[in-house]
Enzyme design. Structure first.
Site, PDB file in Angstrom:
ATOM      1  CB  ILE A   1      -0.931   0.002   1.241  1.00 20.86           C
ATOM      2  CG1 ILE A   1      -1.852  -1.234   1.234  1.00 20.86           C
ATOM      3  CG2 ILE A   1      -1.742   1.280   1.308  1.00 20.86           C
ATOM      4  CD1 ILE A   1      -2.555  -1.503   2.570  1.00 20.86           C
TER       5      ILE A   1
ATOM      6  CB  SER B   1      -6.130  -2.628  10.806  1.00 20.53           C
ATOM      7  OG  SER B   1      -6.643  -3.897  10.432  1.00 20.53           O
TER       8      SER B   1
ATOM      9  CE1 TYR C   1      -1.852  -4.704  12.519  1.00 22.86           C
ATOM     10  CE2 TYR C   1      -3.883  -5.888  12.094  1.00 22.86           C
ATOM     11  CZ  TYR C   1      -2.916  -5.004  11.681  1.00 22.86           C
ATOM     12  OH  TYR C   1      -2.997  -4.417  10.439  1.00 22.86           O
TER      13      TYR C   1
ATOM     14  CE  LYS D   1      -2.334  -1.322  12.100  1.00 25.64           C
ATOM     15  NZ  LYS D   1      -1.452  -0.291  11.515  1.00 25.64           N
TER      16      LYS D   1
ATOM     17  CB  THR E   1      -0.074  -6.332   0.306  1.00 24.11           C
ATOM     18  OG1 THR E   1      -0.293  -7.324   1.307  1.00 24.11           O
ATOM     19  CG2 THR E   1      -0.834  -5.085   0.668  1.00 24.11           C
TER      20      THR E   1
HETATM   21  N1  LIG Z   1      -2.429  -5.582   3.727  1.00 28.34           N
HETATM   22  C1  LIG Z   1      -3.559  -5.591   4.409  1.00 28.34           C
HETATM   23  O1  LIG Z   1      -4.480  -6.374   4.126  1.00 28.34           O
HETATM   24  C2  LIG Z   1      -3.758  -4.613   5.540  1.00 28.34           C
HETATM   25  C3  LIG Z   1      -5.006  -4.564   6.172  1.00 28.34           C
HETATM   26  C4  LIG Z   1      -5.198  -3.652   7.232  1.00 28.34           C
HETATM   27  C5  LIG Z   1      -4.154  -2.825   7.605  1.00 28.34           C
HETATM   28  N2  LIG Z   1      -2.933  -2.904   6.982  1.00 28.34           N
HETATM   29  C6  LIG Z   1      -1.877  -2.011   7.465  1.00 28.34           C
HETATM   30  O2  LIG Z   1      -1.190  -1.429   6.352  1.00 28.34           O
HETATM   31  C7  LIG Z   1       0.170  -1.171   6.734  1.00 28.34           C
HETATM   32  C8  LIG Z   1       1.180  -1.847   5.827  1.00 28.34           C
HETATM   33  O3  LIG Z   1       0.599  -2.876   5.219  1.00 28.34           O
HETATM   34  P1  LIG Z   1       1.136  -3.428   3.863  1.00 28.34           P
HETATM   35  O4  LIG Z   1       0.229  -4.542   3.565  1.00 28.34           O
HETATM   36  O5  LIG Z   1       1.362  -2.333   2.885  1.00 28.34           O
HETATM   37  O6  LIG Z   1       2.534  -4.054   4.403  1.00 28.34           O
HETATM   38  P2  LIG Z   1       3.811  -4.495   3.676  1.00 28.34           P
HETATM   39  O7  LIG Z   1       4.395  -5.579   4.493  1.00 28.34           O
HETATM   40  O8  LIG Z   1       3.556  -4.731   2.219  1.00 28.34           O
HETATM   41  O9  LIG Z   1       4.738  -3.192   3.793  1.00 28.34           O
HETATM   42  C9  LIG Z   1       5.240  -2.751   4.991  1.00 28.34           C
HETATM   43  C10 LIG Z   1       6.521  -1.945   4.718  1.00 28.34           C
HETATM   44  O10 LIG Z   1       6.964  -1.415   5.954  1.00 28.34           O
HETATM   45  C11 LIG Z   1       8.377  -1.572   6.064  1.00 28.34           C
HETATM   46  N3  LIG Z   1       8.750  -1.596   7.477  1.00 28.34           N
HETATM   47  C12 LIG Z   1       8.530  -2.591   8.370  1.00 28.34           C
HETATM   48  N4  LIG Z   1       9.046  -2.241   9.572  1.00 28.34           N
HETATM   49  C13 LIG Z   1       9.574  -0.994   9.443  1.00 28.34           C
HETATM   50  C14 LIG Z   1      10.222  -0.095  10.316  1.00 28.34           C
HETATM   51  N5  LIG Z   1      10.450  -0.401  11.612  1.00 28.34           N
HETATM   52  N6  LIG Z   1      10.623   1.119   9.842  1.00 28.34           N
HETATM   53  C15 LIG Z   1      10.433   1.442   8.549  1.00 28.34           C
HETATM   54  N7  LIG Z   1       9.828   0.630   7.653  1.00 28.34           N
HETATM   55  C16 LIG Z   1       9.388  -0.579   8.098  1.00 28.34           C
HETATM   56  C17 LIG Z   1       8.657  -2.887   5.329  1.00 28.34           C
HETATM   57  O11 LIG Z   1      10.021  -2.950   4.915  1.00 28.34           O
HETATM   58  C18 LIG Z   1       7.662  -2.831   4.173  1.00 28.34           C
HETATM   59  O12 LIG Z   1       8.231  -2.210   3.035  1.00 28.34           O
HETATM   60  C19 LIG Z   1       0.304  -1.639   8.164  1.00 28.34           C
HETATM   61  O13 LIG Z   1       0.082  -0.567   9.037  1.00 28.34           O
HETATM   62  C20 LIG Z   1      -0.790  -2.676   8.259  1.00 28.34           C
HETATM   63  O14 LIG Z   1      -1.156  -2.911   9.598  1.00 28.34           O
HETATM   64  C21 LIG Z   1      -2.723  -3.767   5.953  1.00 28.34           C
END
Ligand SMILES: NC(=O)c1ccc[n+]([C@@H]2O[C@H](COP(=O)([O-])OP(=O)(O)OC[C@H]3O[C@@H](n4cnc5c(N)ncnc54)[C@H](O)[C@@H]3O)[C@@H](O)[C@H]2O)c1
Length: 266
Positions: free
Chosen positions: A18, A145, A158, A162, A193
């Protein structure tokens, strides 16, 4: 095309999913993008994609749980582009193998989840707000979330962190609204993703679709489009709000499948 013209947007977690989609879509709307991630190569790849599409981007290595590292990322954004108008506190998550139920939760994972989701949101905002005040306003977008809206059998940390992000969003909005700083949150539902696609078997992904009111799962762009809206002046009267972008997962009664079976044939 120009909804974010001349704005600087710092996006954490921009190396993947995202966050990368938000970087690309904000750039397409004219923003200068700071792609911040602790995975340096991933941040650089996002910046490369943005520039290849004709935008301007600065890759930054950051650990969002660390105060000094976050301060340096914000300083790099302002140093390179002269302002910081939009901040997406996007990094978050918890490890479902360790973040279990109340009695079997790994407490180190709980602390990690607090740092990754809540401390990170607080730190990013703390370092960005003074620049936004100086500029007469700005927009902070936090990633919550649907897991923060309902109870669950798994990932007790989690859900709690959130939910905390939602309250943090409201307090920041109240405290800095008088300076023109808006703060809103997005609560994604299930989003396809790369992480989700790689980690879940096809039948589980298919089953996830069945929980939505809409007959499909979200894409990273579906969430990123909402972030562009929150970053732009189109949402100038919106602050302290949570936008749930979940295909209708949390709006329907759990009885829906059974009740659907009670409908007469069309
Ligand atoms: N994918 C889903 O279905 C979903 C649903 C609800 C909420 N979210 C939320 O969206 C956000 C990210 O989701 P995503 O699916 O894009 O994840 P993702 O795993 O694709 O991307 C996360 C990114 O964060 C980086 N990262 C991790 N720890 C870090 C740190 N300490 N400092 C800097 N960068 C760091 C990783 O390297 C990665 O590039 C999160 O907050 C997650 O809780 C995702």
């Amino acid at each position: 095309m120009d909804r974010l013209k001349d704005r600087t947007a710092l996006i954490t977690g921009a190396g993947s999913g995202i966050g990368r989609a938000a970087a690309e879509l904000m750039s397409r709307e004219g923003a200068r993008v700071v792609a911040a991630d602790h995975d340096t190569a991933a941040a650089e790849e996002t910046a490369r994609l943005v520039e290849a599409a004709g935008g301007r981007a600065l890759p930054v290595t950051v650990d969002v749980t660390d105060d000094a590292s976050t301060a340096a990322a914000v300083a790099a954004a302002v140093g390179e582009f002269g302002s910081l108008d939009v901040l997406c506190n996007h990094v978050g998550g918890s490890d479902p193998r360790k973040d279990l139920d109340l009695l079997r939760l790994d407490m180190d994972e709980f602390e990690r989840a607090v740092a990754l989701n809540v401390r990170s949101t607080l730190l990013g905002s703390r370092h960005a707000v003074p620049h936004m005040i100086e500029a007469g306003g700005g927009s902070i977008i936090n990633t919550a979330s649907v897991a923060g809206l309902v109870g669950d059998v798994l990932q007790i940390s989690y859900g709690a962190v959130k939910a905390a992000v939602v309250n943090l969003t409201k307090s920041i909005a109240v405290q800095y609204g008088p300076h023109g700083v808006r703060c809103n949150a997005v609560a994604p539902g299930a989003v396809m993703t790369p992480a989700l696609r790689d980690n879940l078997p096809g039948d589980v992904i298919e089953a996830l679709k069945g929980y939505n009111a809409l007959p499909y799962l979200g894409s990273p762009e579906d969430i990123a489009h909402t972030m562009v809206f929150l970053a732009s002046d189109e949402s100038r009267y919106l602050t302290g709000q949570l936008l749930v972008v979940d295909g209708g997962m949390t709006i329907q009664s759990p009885a829906v499948p059974g009740r659907r079976a009670m409908l007469p044939p069309a």
